[in-house]
Design a protein around this motif. Structure first.
Motif, PDB file in Angstrom:
ATOM      1  N   LEU A 174      32.801  42.193  37.077  1.00 52.87           N
ATOM      2  CA  LEU A 174      32.503  43.728  37.156  1.00 52.87           C
ATOM      3  C   LEU A 174      31.063  44.049  36.332  1.00 52.87           C
ATOM      4  CD1 LEU A 174      36.052  45.278  36.533  1.00 52.87           C
ATOM      5  CD2 LEU A 174      34.489  45.265  38.813  1.00 52.87           C
ATOM      6  N   ASN A 221      44.755  39.635  44.611  1.00 53.24           N
ATOM      7  CA  ASN A 221      43.548  39.155  44.074  1.00 53.24           C
ATOM      8  C   ASN A 221      42.555  38.698  45.374  1.00 53.24           C
ATOM      9  OD1 ASN A 221      42.572  38.268  41.464  1.00 53.24           O
ATOM     10  ND2 ASN A 221      42.658  36.222  42.168  1.00 53.24           N
ATOM     11  N   TRP A 277      37.497  38.421  36.272  1.00 53.64           N
ATOM     12  CA  TRP A 277      37.023  39.619  36.893  1.00 53.64           C
ATOM     13  C   TRP A 277      36.175  40.492  35.982  1.00 53.64           C
ATOM     14  CZ3 TRP A 277      36.674  40.302  41.683  1.00 53.64           C
ATOM     15  CH2 TRP A 277      37.317  39.563  42.655  1.00 53.64           C
ATOM     16  N   ARG A 335      40.669  41.697  46.112  1.00 49.87           N
ATOM     17  CA  ARG A 335      39.598  41.842  45.084  1.00 49.87           C
ATOM     18  C   ARG A 335      38.568  40.922  45.519  1.00 49.87           C
ATOM     19  NH1 ARG A 335      43.824  41.736  40.186  1.00 49.87           N
ATOM     20  NH2 ARG A 335      44.230  43.772  40.085  1.00 49.87           N
ATOM     21  N   LYS A 336      38.629  39.907  45.745  1.00 46.81           N
ATOM     22  CA  LYS A 336      37.678  38.874  46.232  1.00 46.81           C
ATOM     23  C   LYS A 336      36.960  39.156  47.371  1.00 46.81           C
ATOM     24  CE  LYS A 336      39.897  34.564  44.911  1.00 46.81           C
ATOM     25  NZ  LYS A 336      40.549  33.390  45.217  1.00 46.81           N
ATOM     26  N   LEU A 385      39.181  48.036  42.144  1.00 48.45           N
ATOM     27  CA  LEU A 385      39.762  46.659  42.176  1.00 48.45           C
ATOM     28  C   LEU A 385      40.966  46.743  41.207  1.00 48.45           C
ATOM     29  CD1 LEU A 385      36.865  44.230  41.766  1.00 48.45           C
ATOM     30  CD2 LEU A 385      37.915  45.115  43.756  1.00 48.45           C
TER      31      LEU A 385
END
Lengths: 70, 698
Positions: free
Chosen positions: A49, B279, A45, B282-283, B95
């Motif tokens: 980002l 999660n 992640w 977030r995706k 996020l």
């Protein structure tokens, strides 16, 4: 006649001021432990980002260049 | 400015009616999956990321609609895409800050978070501000829908021998009735699935229009050459004109709008809450912003670009004086043949309805959670605790949806006099988002932010914002970056910067002076009639706030009143309120995410990564959320009794529609089998003989 106020100044402002917000966000989520780089999924992640920031930066740069030169 | 009526043919209307019927039948089919209020509002927290990412396309594209971006595309070119490509700056905050917080704290609405994090009075004010924001958003949606459909309508209809003029407001009322009927009986699951379908259709229709437009012009090279250079730039001029400039839109949309959309748009947040895990949420968010939004920028703006190119090539086909808000319909009718035009218009209007549907559903959720339940609890406080009657709540939710739809129609009146929908939306975002955006932001990311500071942000910040609205030439001008003030709509965009700075400044100032407020309150409590003084300050604040709102007084008096409010509200909150910093911050800010996860689970979190296993299911007696797997299967999943798992029909294309969340019970010896209860089977709608996949969550 196009001036820099129509071409690159908005771009620099967008990624300068916007970049400060982005950087602040990255620092806060790291410092607060919300993103934990010891975890594999969080490392992914983190990369997503950073990629996202440069993704839009490159798209905008290409579009400005194309408008001026193509 | 040229305006149009009667665009389109009867074939187009037939296509539109068929499209709407199909969409409504599709939604009604999935409406049957609504069993209770959790399903009605949140879709049961079970969907896969791709389904939510796609359904957000319809919501996002609908709200930032074809009409307003085509208008700006026609007037200014590719810079109409700015607002779709400036959202990434706040994604880290979302996020890894707000999204996990709202999921792990199990709040059902944003105001509920304010009660947990601050106090019931903070929740009360947040509810008012959020309802205003959501209803305003619904109003903008209806206005856009009305402007989209009006060019297709005749100027008047004859009903029972009487000629009835078709006005914008009359068209909106009819649209609102159709929208209200659909959402009232569908619920969130229906909206999610309808949006999924419409997301695909919308992208297809928008790109089809672009291809047809390029074909009409000749080829892409001709199109590119026809457009003036400034129309091809992706960012607008730095500070000109006042109706569309880069810096104003950066603060209004890139900052206030992006944070507002991600952090306080209850409709969008409910979509993320409908994903099966943080999660997956977030995706959905990342894919949507990285890929879907840039595509959507082309989809919604290209009619304006094509319109401009045609206007340059042949002004007799598309007049340069065409009303910008009608350019989408005008261009679509020129480049598409009858029937195809109807399909494109149906996709546009249906997407807008999706947005409005989502917002109505979300506002109803806020009403039930933050008005209906607390009021009911208050009225029944002296009676014995009664179990929640879900049927009654579902009925109340449906009634609330109808009332909110009607209020949304009334909200159109506040926006319909702006030159374009884009400016109306910009003004709306700049004005209504800053107090809540700042409060959420500081609440989630700053442990020291207190209830006194949040109340001062809401009340004092709004007072200073109202002063800015009354005296823009004095208060907003220092922040205008050289933008010329339009006296009719002063600083529609850059006012967002002033408003956010005021709210942020108030929040930070009051937090840093917490000890001073405590000292003042301690001193006050030593006075004999301190209670009367406390109530007196409250009364004075109410009077001064009303005076600021009604603009009754000179600038210096009202400014002093606003500053007085900023300084005394925190004293009053500290005097009357009780705040335990540990209780109100642990598990509720980004600094204590692990605690939030542990509270969500109810025990220590198990983050060991295991396999996803496939299982046959069997019904067995059991309690609550417990399911039982074999010891070997649990070992493969690296799971212990008490861990959380997600159980889903193996068919991935269902996107999690048939799934449940459960808790691992004690293991058994029968490998490849999971024992679930009858209630779990019904809830997950698992079919006999179908294999399930089980995944440890935490």
């Amino acid at each position: 006649m196009l001036t820099s106020q129509h071409t690159w100044i908005p771009y620099l402002y967008l990624y300068g001021v916007g970049g400060l917000f982005f950087l602040l966000g990255m620092i806060i989520i790291r410092k607060s432990g919300s993103i934990d780089l010891r975890r594999k999924s969080h490392r992914m992640w983190n990369r997503v980002l950073i990629f996202g920031f440069f993704w839009f930066m490159v798209i905008h740069a290409i579009l400005i260049y194309a408008a001026l030169n193509w | 400015m040229d305006t149009f009526h009667n665009i389109g043919t009867s074939t187009d209307w037939i296509v539109m009616v068929i499209y709407f019927m199909v969409i409504m039948l599709f939604g009604s089919y999935f409406g049957r999956y609504t069993r209770n209020t959790a399903d009605f509002f949140f879709g049961g927290r079970r969907f896969a990321w791709w389904l939510i990412a796609m359904s957000i396309v319809a919501t996002g594209v609908g709200s930032h609609s074809f009409v307003k971006y085509s208008a700006k595309g026609f007037e200014h070119g590719f810079s109409s895409s700015m607002t779709y490509m400036n959202d990434w700056f706040f994604v880290p905050f979302f996020l890894f800050g707000w999204l996990p917080i709202i999921v792990y704290t199990k709040v059902r609405s944003i105001p509920e978070y304010f009660e947990k994090r601050f106090s019931p009075s903070a929740r009360f004010l947040a509810t008012i501000l959020l309802m205003l924001y959501m209803i305003g958003y619904i109003g903008i949606g209806f206005l856009t829908l009305g402007k989209a459909i009006l060019p297709m309508m005749p100027e008047a209809l004859t009903v029972l021998g009487t000629s009835v003029d078709i006005t914008l407001m009359r068209a909106i009322i009819v649209i609102a009735i159709i929208t209200g009927i659909y959402i009232t009986f569908g619920g969130q699951t229906a909206v999610i699935f309808t949006d999924l379908l419409q997301g695909f259709i919308l992208l297809f229709a928008g790109l089809l229009l672009f291809v047809l437009g390029i074909d009409y012009i000749g080829d892409f090279g001709i199109f590119w050459k026809l457009l003036p250079v400034e129309w091809k730039l992706p960012l607008a001029h730095y500070n000109q004109p006042s109706s569309f400039n880069f810096v104003g839109i950066f603060w209004q949309d890139g900052v206030a709008g992006s944070i507002g959309f991600l952090f306080m748009n209850q409709g969008l947040i409910m979509r993320f809450m409908a994903t099966r895990s943080v999660n997956e949420g977030r995706k959905a968010a990342a894919v949507n912003i990285l890929f879907m939004l840039p595509i959507s920028a082309i989809v919604v703006g290209n009619a304006g670009w094509i319109g401009k190119a045609i206007a340059v090539a042949d002004p007799s086909v598309v007049s340069p004086n065409t009303s910008p808000d009608q350019i989408f319909v005008v261009v679509a009718s020129i480049v598409a043949m009858p029937g195809v035009f109807g399909f494109i218009m149906a996709a546009l209007t249906a997407a807008l309805m999706s947005t409005v549907d989502t917002l109505i559903n979300a506002t109803a959720a806020i009403f039930i959670n933050d008005v209906y339940r607390p009021t009911k609890k208050f009225l029944q406080r002296k009676q014995k605790e009664k179990p929640v009657d879900d049927k009654k709540e579902l009925f109340a939710a449906r009634i609330a949806s109808i009332v909110i739809t009607a209020t949304g129609v009334l909200a159109v009146l506040a926006f319909k006099n702006f030159p374009t929908v884009y400016e109306a939306h910009g003004f709306f975002h700049s004005t209504l988002t800053p107090p809540l955006v700042v409060a959420i932001f500081l609440g989630v990311f700053w442990k020291k932010f207190t209830p006194a500071a949040v109340m001062a942000t809401f009340i004092g910040g709004v007072a200073l914002m109202m002063m800015g609205a009354r005296y823009p030439g004095i208060l907003i001008a220092p922040f205008d970056h050289g933008i010329v003030m339009n006296p009719d709509h002063p600083y529609s965009y850059i006012r967002a910067l002033y408003n956010m700075l005021m709210c942020f400044g108030v929040g930070v100032l009051i937090t840093f002076t917490t000890q001073i407020q405590k000292n003042v309150v301690a001193g006050l409590k030593r006075v004999r009639n301190h209670k009367q003084i406390g109530y007196g300050i409250v009364g004075l604040n109410v009077i001064l706030f009303v005076m600021v709102a009604l603009n009754t007084g000179s600038f210096s008096f009202l400014m002093s009143a606003a500053i007085f409010i900023v300084l005394t509200v925190p004293v009053v909150v500290t005097y009357f309120g009780h705040y335990d910093e540990v209780y109100h911050t642990v598990g509720l800010t980004s600094w204590t995410m692990e605690t939030a996860r542990e509270r969500f689970k109810g025990s220590k979190v198990n983050d060991r990564e295991g396999d996803i296993v496939e299982l046959h299911w069997r019904i067995a007696d059991g309690e609550g959320d417990i399911v039982r797997l074999s010891e070997n299967d649990m070992q493969r999943m690296k799971a212990n009794p008490g861990d959380l798992l997600y159980l889903c029909d193996k068919r991935k294309w269902l996107g999690g529609l048939k799934s449940i969340h459960a808790v691992f019970g004690e293991p058994h010896a029968n490998d490849g089998t999971i024992y679930i209860t009858d209630e779990q089977q019904k809830s997950g709608m698992f079919m006999a003989g179908r294999i399930l996949t089980a995944e440890k969550e935490m």
